[in-house]
Design an enzyme around this catalytic site. Sequence first.
Site, PDB file in Angstrom:
ATOM      1  N   ALA A 119      42.577  79.906  22.117  1.00  0.00           N
ATOM      2  CA  ALA A 119      41.741  80.975  22.478  1.00  0.00           C
ATOM      3  C   ALA A 119      40.432  80.368  23.309  1.00  0.00           C
ATOM      4  O   ALA A 119      40.330  79.132  23.524  1.00  0.00           O
ATOM      5  CB  ALA A 119      41.059  81.851  21.292  1.00  0.00           C
ATOM      6  N   ASN A 120      39.502  81.156  23.534  1.00  0.00           N
ATOM      7  CA  ASN A 120      38.248  80.643  23.893  1.00  0.00           C
ATOM      8  C   ASN A 120      36.867  81.789  23.493  1.00  0.00           C
ATOM      9  O   ASN A 120      37.163  82.289  22.606  1.00  0.00           O
ATOM     10  CB  ASN A 120      38.027  80.640  25.712  1.00  0.00           C
ATOM     11  CG  ASN A 120      38.455  82.087  26.250  1.00  0.00           C
ATOM     12  OD1 ASN A 120      37.625  83.143  25.977  1.00  0.00           O
ATOM     13  ND2 ASN A 120      39.469  82.432  26.858  1.00  0.00           N
TER      14      ASN A 120
END
Length: 406
Positions: A214-215
């Site tokens: 993810a980020n």
Amino acid sequence: MNPPPRTLSGKRILLIVAGGIAAYKSLDLIRRLRERGSSVRCVLTAAAKEFVTPLSVATLSRDKVYSDLFDLTAENEIGHIRLARDCDLVVVAPATADLIAKMATGLAGDLATTILLATDKPILLAPAMNHVMWAHDATRKNMATLAARKVTSIGPASGELAEGEIGAGRMSEPLDIVAAIERHFNSNAPLAGKRALVTSGPTHEPIDPVRYIANRSSGKQGHAIAAALAALGAETILVSGPTNLTAPAGVKLREIESAQQMLAACVEALPADIAVCAAAVADWRPATLGNSKLKKDGGAAPTLALTENPDILATLSKHAQRPGLVVGFAAETDDLIRHATEKRLRKGCDWIVANDVSLGTNVFGGDANTVHVIDKAGVESWERQSKEDVAHRLALRIAAYFNKAA
Ligand code: PMT
């Protein structure tokens, strides 16, 4: 949970409930409308009283419920003509095939139909009936007659009907009816009649049942843009990856996890006039998805093979149903303007909003942003401001673009 914004503050809605199984949803509709600041006066047909009680409607609407044309007390207090006129909008939910037919013919045999004939206010219908009745030539003609009289409608939606059959005939969900009502009151707004698609948040790319790539995107910028476009009157669909945010007022939220799901939701939302891609989509995903949790076995650390994700912005920019205006974002850590300008050309969007996301800027997850809007005319740099202000200014720029084109 915070109460919804009072988008219908001061509005007076006359809600006519006809006799169909969907009448139970009108109770929720009353609650949702009141939460948003509108007053709701209700009229029940005789058949509606078989499905919902006047007591529950009166309790939720906090008003007297009207149903009898010849009720002397009600006539004395307000009279059916004033009832038909003392409102800003008449909503019929559910609107049955029978009531629609009576409206089209101009019958006025009971309080509901008399009001519908006597009112000088706009009327919004939320039809609900069996799918064969909805598709019937008679209903089609009646709806066309009403549309020619500027009666508007929302739905019906498709799905499983009360009798177990599948097809178009379900009354639209109360929140969708609320959104249609909000759009009605917003119809002079600069983006009224436009449909906008906004992407927001991160994507999660699953490695196994418990882990993902993810980020740091929080969705704050994308959600603020969806809210700003809706506030200017656009019918707005927000396709969002996982965030802690709630859907902004009047915005339809489609929640997804991965880039592939985001692409599917965006394509499904077409046609649209405007697309704004503010999501931080993962460029890569694990090439294979493990069915069971990767185990630590004391040996070498596993290596993760990655494969490229589809590019949603580029796909929308070259789609056969390309939105009239496609806006991308560029998150860069160096040589911001040059990289963003190249990105605009490579991805084929009309504008790109460049933001510097290098360490210390706190743009990912933070509340403020410094952006540069790049289009074919050049670069427009905006001072650092809240993400809400960036969103509002961008929405106004979008409205100006369409007004110039008109
Ligand atoms: O969510 P916040 O915490 O509020 O932070 C806001 C933000 C920094 C995420 C936002 O302002 C922003 O810059 N969004 C774009 C982030 C990004 O992924 O940039 P990019 O330069 O990698 O991608 C360029 C454009 O292509 C973007 O419009 C992106 O949505 C799109 N893209 C990228 C990859 C991909 N597979 N599909 C895409 O559509």
